[in-house]
Design a protein around this motif. Sequence first.
Motif, PDB file in Angstrom:
ATOM      1  N   GLU A   1       7.718  12.395  -9.981  1.00 60.70           N
ATOM      2  CA  GLU A   1       6.260  12.337 -10.037  1.00 60.70           C
ATOM      3  C   GLU A   1       5.785  11.716 -11.341  1.00 60.70           C
ATOM      4  O   GLU A   1       4.812  10.945 -11.361  1.00 60.70           O
ATOM      5  CB  GLU A   1       5.688  13.739  -9.850  1.00 60.70           C
TER       6      GLU A   1
ATOM      7  N   SER B  74       3.752   8.074 -11.591  1.00 61.21           N
ATOM      8  CA  SER B  74       2.390   8.089 -12.135  1.00 61.21           C
ATOM      9  C   SER B  74       2.275   7.352 -13.471  1.00 61.21           C
ATOM     10  O   SER B  74       1.162   7.143 -13.965  1.00 61.21           O
ATOM     11  CB  SER B  74       1.909   9.537 -12.324  1.00 61.21           C
TER      12      SER B  74
ATOM     13  N   HIS C 188       5.220  14.844  -4.760  1.00 58.29           N
ATOM     14  CA  HIS C 188       3.846  14.545  -4.329  1.00 58.29           C
ATOM     15  C   HIS C 188       3.356  13.324  -5.109  1.00 58.29           C
ATOM     16  O   HIS C 188       3.541  13.235  -6.327  1.00 58.29           O
ATOM     17  CB  HIS C 188       2.932  15.740  -4.584  1.00 58.29           C
ATOM     18  N   CYS C 189       2.778  12.376  -4.405  1.00 57.86           N
ATOM     19  CA  CYS C 189       2.292  11.172  -5.073  1.00 57.86           C
ATOM     20  C   CYS C 189       1.031  10.686  -4.370  1.00 57.86           C
ATOM     21  O   CYS C 189       0.698  11.138  -3.275  1.00 57.86           O
ATOM     22  CB  CYS C 189       3.371  10.078  -5.064  1.00 57.86           C
ATOM     23  N   ASP C 190       0.335   9.776  -5.034  1.00 57.83           N
ATOM     24  CA  ASP C 190      -0.874   9.221  -4.461  1.00 57.83           C
ATOM     25  C   ASP C 190      -0.492   8.106  -3.479  1.00 57.83           C
ATOM     26  O   ASP C 190       0.164   7.155  -3.852  1.00 57.83           O
ATOM     27  CB  ASP C 190      -1.782   8.663  -5.564  1.00 57.83           C
ATOM     28  N   GLY C 191      -0.887   8.237  -2.257  1.00 53.26           N
ATOM     29  CA  GLY C 191      -0.594   7.209  -1.268  1.00 53.26           C
ATOM     30  C   GLY C 191       0.582   7.581  -0.384  1.00 53.26           C
ATOM     31  O   GLY C 191       1.366   8.486  -0.704  1.00 53.26           O
TER      32      GLY C 191
ATOM     33  N   ASP D 163       0.815  -1.215   0.000  1.00 54.31           N
ATOM     34  CA  ASP D 163       0.000   0.000   0.000  1.00 54.31           C
ATOM     35  C   ASP D 163       0.847   1.263   0.000  1.00 54.31           C
ATOM     36  O   ASP D 163       0.307   2.371   0.057  1.00 54.31           O
ATOM     37  CB  ASP D 163      -0.922   0.002   1.229  1.00 54.31           C
ATOM     38  N   TRP D 164       2.174   1.110  -0.052  1.00 51.25           N
ATOM     39  CA  TRP D 164       3.079   2.261  -0.010  1.00 51.25           C
ATOM     40  C   TRP D 164       3.670   2.516  -1.392  1.00 51.25           C
ATOM     41  O   TRP D 164       3.907   1.594  -2.164  1.00 51.25           O
ATOM     42  CB  TRP D 164       4.232   2.001   0.962  1.00 51.25           C
ATOM     43  N   ARG D 165       3.920   3.806  -1.709  1.00 51.88           N
ATOM     44  CA  ARG D 165       4.797   4.144  -2.831  1.00 51.88           C
ATOM     45  C   ARG D 165       6.225   4.067  -2.289  1.00 51.88           C
ATOM     46  O   ARG D 165       6.519   4.568  -1.198  1.00 51.88           O
ATOM     47  CB  ARG D 165       4.516   5.548  -3.376  1.00 51.88           C
TER      48      ARG D 165
END
Length: 419
Positions: free
Chosen positions: A373, A377, A244-247, A214-216
């Motif tokens: 980023e 992504s 900045h990233c999701d998660g 569940d981690w980047r």
Amino acid sequence: MPGRLLVLSNGHGEDLIALRVIQALKQRRPDIEVAVLSMVGEGAAYQGAEAQGLLRRVGPRRQLPSGGFSNQSLRGLLADLWAGVLGLTLRQWCFVRRWGKSGDPVLAVGDLLPLLLAWAGGGPYGFIGTPKSDYTWASGPGSAGLAAIYHRLKGSEWDPWEWALMRGARCRMAAMRDRLTARGLRRHGVAGIAPGNPMMDGLDQGGLPLALRDWRRLLLLGGSRMPEATGNLKRLLEALAQVHCDGPLLVLAPTGSRPAPHEWELLLQGLGYEPIEPPEVLAELGAAAVWACGPRLLLIGPGCFSRWASWAELGLASAGTATEQLVGLGIPALSLPGPGPQFKRGFAERQSRLLGGSVRVCRSQAALAQRAEVLLSQPDLARQLGAIGIQRMGPAGGSAALARALEERLLGGEEGATG
């Protein structure tokens, strides 16, 4: 058949490569006595194997201010000269000459200097050429400038005086890091071979732990030479603060003996990190310390590179050997050059060409954050770059292949391997 072998290596990465080959050789020839002369530094990479009785460190050695990268800057060269590098090299030369009188073979791992000393020993010798590859001028990204023109005219990154040493009648093996480079040498009468790249051996390529899914995940590589390493880490962590990233973001920072825990503490406190107890799901990963800064967790793990590297999605790197190993696992990297003495812009750009752009040089912290980023992504783009890294570094198994070639060509006394 010879019962002794002297191994010369001239750098931290070369020490690691030589160690892998020695370990593989001892599995084939447990009776052989292996002595190693680390020409740069104290040969710390050999300590564990020496304690196990696989080898012994011999000869004069000393930690130099440039860490073996005096060719990267005039300042590094002058510092090494002031520290007595000429006298050290002369004593090493005399040591190899004394060894050569016995007729026992010498294996040189590195570039011109260990090759020259192996030749000077007067007996049979072999060579594993680690730093040079024709990929650095034959392909992008970027341009090698005048160096590319020079190498293209020669048809090889190795120079004529190096060809002569590798063609010598006493040189029984000349092994290169890739087939392209070996092919270039064969055009000049050197029977170059490329049986495999030891740098990809010993790395754990197991699956991702459930706790991390569940981690980047980023891998942080600042190098091992102090004080350069702390400066590299500081710049990379400042760039990371802009990503900045999701998660939630997990930063894996495997290290060697340096930076030491107290050196990490001073660095991280200055950047706003605080030490914390690791969450239960991360407690079994082998980290020596866990630090937090906002939504980011940083795990510090001495000796954890081989276990952690394959877990990352992306590397942030200002390092040499470890960066090559990382992209060889199929994980792209972004690099941020500093003032050196090792990881300067020229070194970083050469590394990027060597690895086909699987590691990309960033000109600023903001550029690194922006590119990170993009890669986080766009997993398809990251996989495409990772595939280039795998192709350039080759598969695991190189140490065993080199040990076999070494036994047949140098220790077996066969003539004609390279001349």
